[in-house]
Design an enzyme around this catalytic site. Structure first.
Site, mmCIF file in Angstrom:
data_model
loop_
_atom_site.group_PDB
_atom_site.id
_atom_site.type_symbol
_atom_site.label_atom_id
_atom_site.label_comp_id
_atom_site.label_asym_id
_atom_site.label_seq_id
_atom_site.Cartn_x
_atom_site.Cartn_y
_atom_site.Cartn_z
ATOM 1 N N ASP A 228 0.818 -1.222 0.000
ATOM 2 C CA ASP A 228 0.000 0.000 0.000
ATOM 3 C C ASP A 228 0.850 1.269 0.000
ATOM 4 O OD1 ASP A 228 -2.403 -1.349 -0.050
ATOM 5 O OD2 ASP A 228 -2.654 -1.333 2.132
ATOM 6 N N ARG B 164 1.540 4.411 17.006
ATOM 7 C CA ARG B 164 1.108 5.434 16.036
ATOM 8 C C ARG B 164 1.467 6.854 16.443
ATOM 9 N NH1 ARG B 164 1.825 1.562 12.909
ATOM 10 N NH2 ARG B 164 0.032 0.332 12.265
ATOM 11 N N ASP C 275 -6.056 3.142 12.992
ATOM 12 C CA ASP C 275 -4.741 3.764 12.823
ATOM 13 C C ASP C 275 -4.788 5.112 12.113
ATOM 14 O OD1 ASP C 275 -3.299 1.876 14.237
ATOM 15 O OD2 ASP C 275 -3.103 0.550 12.507
ATOM 16 N N SER D 193 -3.347 -9.492 7.663
ATOM 17 C CA SER D 193 -2.778 -8.167 7.833
ATOM 18 C C SER D 193 -2.054 -8.159 9.181
ATOM 19 C CB SER D 193 -3.902 -7.125 7.817
ATOM 20 O OG SER D 193 -3.454 -5.963 8.473
HETATM 21 N N1 ARG Z 1 -6.805 -3.557 16.240
HETATM 22 C C1 ARG Z 1 -5.547 -3.070 16.614
HETATM 23 C C2 ARG Z 1 -5.583 -1.603 16.947
HETATM 24 O O1 ARG Z 1 -6.495 -0.939 16.578
HETATM 25 C C3 ARG Z 1 -4.472 -3.358 15.590
HETATM 26 C C4 ARG Z 1 -4.627 -2.645 14.279
HETATM 27 C C5 ARG Z 1 -3.637 -3.074 13.215
HETATM 28 N N2 ARG Z 1 -3.775 -4.481 12.958
HETATM 29 C C6 ARG Z 1 -3.297 -5.133 11.933
HETATM 30 N N3 ARG Z 1 -3.465 -6.427 11.938
HETATM 31 N N4 ARG Z 1 -2.676 -4.577 10.943
HETATM 32 O O2 ARG Z 1 -4.716 -1.093 17.580
#
Ligand code: ARG
Length: 387
Positions: A13, A92, A121, A173
């Site tokens: 991406d 993040r 995110d 993912s």
């Molecule tokens: N659900 C988790 C959060 O909001 C992880 C998000 C990213 N997850 C991923 N498998 N890429 O912090």
């Protein structure tokens, strides 16, 4: 030319985002935040340049990430919806902070990230950046471009004359950092399906863990873990070590359905051996050291703090105010917790602290008893009186 600073991961991406942003008239500067995802960063940096970034920076954020983000959440006791130690959520705001810093240095007016429009995110990146510098705009290519599949993205790159090696359709993912791993999508989207063993990267299954227990002595100073089995560790090395020992013992697997900020319920698998171990130990030390009312009040603060982290509100006034409160609660959080790791379980085996409020002469039923039992009579009468 307009300049954009892209939070770059090296995945398909964000790789696609580089030529896409260039087509929209931007010069692209890529920022790669090393939060302990353990990748080949030189390779990722080259890839960013190959796909058309004018500059690409790899920033080692591990130390700051552990000291200022992971340990802050640990002291707060922040666990989202009782299960998630917030590894992804915590990473993040620090990445966004450095994205903003690079934007200032590079005199860029726009930030970009590779998040979708359905996740948490995007919110964390954008709210953090907005709070740090309201003048910066954000562009989120994945939310607006027309590509729907990985193949379409690969075709686009090819049409731009860019060939990068892409892995075959990844079944999941994955987001990883030094504090843990998040795994979702693919067959995991069916909450009835047990996660297949091959999704796990940090932990062995409890069934395959050693048939003998491993003991760990974790020493805290003011709420922060500093020693392991009597040996001093710097924060990054400590987390690595705990991930390794915990992982070997099958500690830290979490399978949960969680409430995303955007209103969707999603199923996610987490691996967080160091988080499981540290939160278990930290809670045990608080049970020993904190007075009853502080403990109870702090539990409600923990819930709020976890929500703030999850909701992308790291840079808000309330989060900073809560940090000040939490810091105050941790001033006597010095002591040692002995944990027993065994086939996926992490349990307490011993605790001690110079600030312990546990008084044997009050608790004991033996000869050393100093508790004046006669006082209970009057206490109970007055306690029950209002009813
Ligand atoms: N659900 C988790 C959060 O909001 C992880 C998000 C990213 N997850 C991923 N498998 N890429 O912090």
């Amino acid at each position: 030319m307009k300049k954009v600073v892209l939070a770059y991961s090296g995945g398909l991406d964000t790789s696609c985002a580089i030529p896409w942003l260039k087509e929209k008239g931007y010069e692209v500067v890529a920022v790669i935040g090393d939060v302990g995802q353990g990748e080949d960063f030189e390779k990722i940096r080259t890839r960013a340049l190959k796909t058309g970034a004018s500059k690409a920076f790899v920033l080692d954020l591990k130390k700051e990430f552990v000291e200022d983000y992971v340990f802050a959440a640990l002291k707060a006791g922040a666990i989202y919806e009782r299960k998630y130690f917030l590894a992804t959520s915590l990473s993040r705001p620090i990445i966004a902070k450095y994205q903003v810093e690079v934007a200032h240095k590079e005199k860029a007016g726009t930030l970009a990230h590779g998040c979708t429009g359905k996740g948490n995110d995007q919110v964390r990146f954008e709210v953090t950046a907005k709070l740090l510098d309201p003048k910066l705009d954000t562009i989120a290519p994945v939310r607006i471009w027309k590509f729907k599949t990985r193949d379409e993205e690969i075709d686009y790159l090819t049409s731009q004359g860019i060939s990068i090696e892409v892995t075959k359709k990844k079944p999941y993912s994955i987001d990883k950092n030094i504090f843990g791993m998040s795994i979702e999508a693919g067959i995991l989207e069916d909450p009835w399906i047990e996660p297949p063993e091959d999704i796990y990267q940090m932990t062995v299954s409890p069934e395959k863990a050693p048939a003998h227990a491993t003991y760990l002595d974790i020493e805290f100073r003011k709420g922060i873990p500093v020693k392991l089995n009597g040996k001093l560790y710097d924060p990054v090395a400590l987390l690595k070590k705990l991930n390794e020992v915990g992982g070997k013992n099958g500690i830290g697997r979490v399978d949960m359905v969680e409430n995303r900020l955007v209103g969707i319920k999603s199923r996610e698998i987490y691996e967080c051996p160091s988080g499981t171990i540290l939160h278990t130990a930290h809670q045990e030390l608080e049970a020993l050291v904190l007075d009853r009312e502080t403990m109870r009040f702090k539990q409600s603060v923990s819930l709020k703090y976890a929500d703030l982290v999850y909701y992308g509100l790291w840079e808000t006034p309330l989060k900073k105010q809560l940090d000040a409160y939490i810091e105050e609660t941790q001033k006597h959080m010095t002591g040692t917790i002995r944990l027993k790791l065994y086939k996926g379980n992490c349990t307490v085996a011993g605790r001690r602290s110079a600030y312990s409020r546990y008084k044997e002469e009050l608790a004991t039923y033996g000869e050393k008893d100093k508790f004046d039992q006669k006082l209970a009579e009057g206490f109970i009468k007055i306690w029950g009186m209002p009813y």
